[in-house]
Design an enzyme around this catalytic site. Structure first.
Site, PDB file in Angstrom:
ATOM      1  N   GLU A 265     117.052 -14.149  -4.687  1.00 17.55           N
ATOM      2  CA  GLU A 265     114.903 -13.900  -4.604  1.00 17.55           C
ATOM      3  C   GLU A 265     114.973 -15.427  -4.436  1.00 17.55           C
ATOM      4  OE1 GLU A 265     114.393 -11.432  -7.697  1.00 17.55           O
ATOM      5  OE2 GLU A 265     115.476  -9.913  -7.648  1.00 17.55           O
ATOM      6  N   GLU A 319     103.139  -6.515  -4.805  1.00 12.01           N
ATOM      7  CA  GLU A 319     103.196  -4.791  -5.303  1.00 12.01           C
ATOM      8  C   GLU A 319     102.420  -4.633  -6.342  1.00 12.01           C
ATOM      9  OE1 GLU A 319     107.816  -3.782  -5.153  1.00 12.01           O
ATOM     10  OE2 GLU A 319     107.991  -5.965  -6.141  1.00 12.01           O
ATOM     11  N   LYS A 322     103.237  -3.431 -10.153  1.00 14.87           N
ATOM     12  CA  LYS A 322     104.196  -3.977 -11.351  1.00 14.87           C
ATOM     13  C   LYS A 322     103.643  -4.513 -13.223  1.00 14.87           C
ATOM     14  CE  LYS A 322     107.680  -5.892 -10.402  1.00 14.87           C
ATOM     15  NZ  LYS A 322     108.361  -6.903 -10.088  1.00 14.87           N
ATOM     16  N   GLU A 328     103.050 -11.581 -11.553  1.00 18.53           N
ATOM     17  CA  GLU A 328     104.211 -10.977 -11.559  1.00 18.53           C
ATOM     18  C   GLU A 328     103.666 -10.444  -9.776  1.00 18.53           C
ATOM     19  OE1 GLU A 328     107.944 -10.299 -12.627  1.00 18.53           O
ATOM     20  OE2 GLU A 328     106.567 -12.704 -12.924  1.00 18.53           O
TER      21      GLU A 328
END
Length: 490
Positions: A265, A319, A322, A328
């Site tokens: 990642e 996303e 999240k 984030e």
């Protein structure tokens, strides 16, 4: 010898998951979003953007089925919730392998299993069973005669290295010595790789100004800002290289031969809250495009230059479900309809995002504003470009800048008039790029994104907010390949 090395670099660009076979950049696929495309649509997006390596955060059987016969290399994951059970029960591990691996290979090209995600940092109570879980899964792969194809490892965080700079002095947190030693012994005995989650974004933000942002974004450093390890005198052109080297040095403390590092990642958020001023479209675009160039040159960090830094970008989609800060939720490089959040491409063939004319005509960054305005006025007037898309409320209006509007108008004129002598100049304010400047719902004339390469319908979910990007440049990978071939001949 020089020819052999150069030929090796060429091969690196087309390598598989095996570290020894070459350098690649893959992408993570998270599914915590409101308008998640179907598995078939996800695969269509991957194929239309020439993405050949993916990492799933679970082992979704529907997506694994959709990936069948695509030749895309797939890393699947044991979720953190599953680690305890698999670590405590060989039977549970065997059942997991039968359901999620044996049932799909060889038609689905599964090449690795990530056991948990940052287990030591996020669920430390499961740490004692992490290595047993890895061993149980590996034994099940051996029983199924799949161990040579599918490697087992576990993604660990840079948080485990309290002081990553200078890299030569970096060590793992000593409180985890016994667990990390067990992980490394397992990786060495099974010829696997060390999975590392490394985010220069966090490294830069947490450094409180100690390091320049250029260092985090792979940008050139001025002579007064050079980053040098005082012990080895290695120069570090990027924080990413330094993070990987800090991990190599931390591994070396266990007196093992080199275990290749695979970065599972890394990424940069393109949006953030009021206190996240470095999470911008420009920084995310710069980071990821420079990351791709860095990884695909095939070399490793200063301490291990012969080992490519194979990497998975976080992540495919934003996303939005999240928890946590806005950043984030804003790591995605594509919207759920397959269009790019900003100028971005993993296409190592160099052709998926460029139109048949050989390029797109866009405004040069830094051009004089009044000159751009003159060029825009001419393109939309005498040049007869269709400028309706850059009017207020239309898909290409935002960002409301002269550079953005000029790029759209210049390109529309160029695509329509190039066959009869139209050029991309506009008083020196324009340039040709082979990277498609389309973003969100703003589709530039000549783009294949209008049909997602002819493999998808125009959209299958709400598109993201238009106009988040400026027409940047990612050097065409084909140019890199041709340059390598020229060097081979010389």
């Amino acid at each position: 010898m020089r020819r052999e090395i150069l030929f090796g670099c060429l091969l690196l660009m087309f390598g598989s998951l095996s570290i020894a076979l070459g350098a690649f950049v893959g992408i993570n696929i998270g599914t915590d979003l409101l308008n998640l495309p179907s598995p078939e649509q996800v695969v269509a997006i991957l194929r239309s953007h020439q993405i050949a390596h993916v990492r799933l955060f679970d082992a979704d059987n529907h997506l694994l089925s959709a990936l069948s016969e695509t030749e895309i290399e797939v890393m699947i994951s044991v979720t953190n919730e599953e680690v305890l059970g698999i670590g405590q029960s060989p039977a549970a591990a065997a059942a997991w392998i039968n359901k999620n691996v044996a049932a799909f290979v060889p038609s689905t090209n599964i090449t690795a299993i990530a056991v948990g995600s940052e287990v030591l940092s996020t669920i430390p109570h499961a740490a004692p069973v992490l290595v047993p879980a890895m061993k149980n899964l590996h034994k099940s792969l051996v029983s199924s005669n799949l161990n040579s194809q599918v490697k087992v490892s576990t993604p660990l965080s840079m948080d485990l290295i309290p002081k990553p700079f200078p890299p030569s002095a970096a060590t793992f947190n000593s409180s985890w010595d016994s667990i990390i030693s067990g992980v490394l012994d397992f990786l060495k005995s099974t010829d696997s790789f060390f999975m590392l989650n490394a985010y220069p974004y966090f490294g830069y933000v947490q450094s409180s100004g100690i390091f320049p942002i250029e260092y985090a974004l792979f940008q050139p450093l001025s002579p007064v800002k050079q980053i040098v390890d005082p012990n080895t005198l290695f120069h570090y052109d990027s924080m990413f290289d330094a993070m990987v080297d800090a991990t190599y040095n931390s591994i070396s403390a266990y007196n093992l031969s080199v275990i290749p590092i695979l970065v599972t990642e890394t990424g940069w958020p393109w949006a953030g809250g009021a206190n996240e001023q470095d999470a911008t479209v420009e920084n995310a675009e710069t980071f990821n495009n420079n990351l791709i160039k860095r990884v695909l040159n095939g070399s490793g960090p200063p301490s291990q230059p012969a080992i490519p830094m194979n990497t998975y970008i976080y992540e495919l989609f934003n996303e939005d479900k999240k928890p946590g800060p806005l950043s984030e939720k804003s790591y995605g490089v594509y919207f759920s309809n397959g269009s790019s959040v900003y100028t971005f491409s993993l296409d190592t063939s160099g052709g998926a995002t460029a139109n048949a004319s050989g390029g797109f005509c866009v405004a040069k960054k830094g051009s004089d504003t009044s000159s751009l305005q003159d060029g825009l006025n001419w393109a939309c007037g005498p040049g007869q470009a269709n400028c309706s898309a850059i009017q207020s409320g239309q898909p290409c209006y935002m960002p409301d800048t002269i550079e953005n509007h000029a790029s759209y108008a210049y390109n529309d004129y160029y695509q329509k008039m190039r066959s009869v002598g139209g050029t991309c100049d506009f008083g020196g304010t324009a340039m040709i790029t082979t990277v498609d400047p389309s973003n969100g719902s703003c589709i530039f004339t000549g783009s294949t994104n209008s049909s997602i390469g002819g493999t998808l319908t125009p959209a299958f979910g709400p598109e993201g907010p238009p106009g988040n990007a400026s027409p940047g440049q990612l050097p065409d990978i084909v140019v890199l390949l041709l340059a390598t071939l020229v060097l081979l001949i010389v």
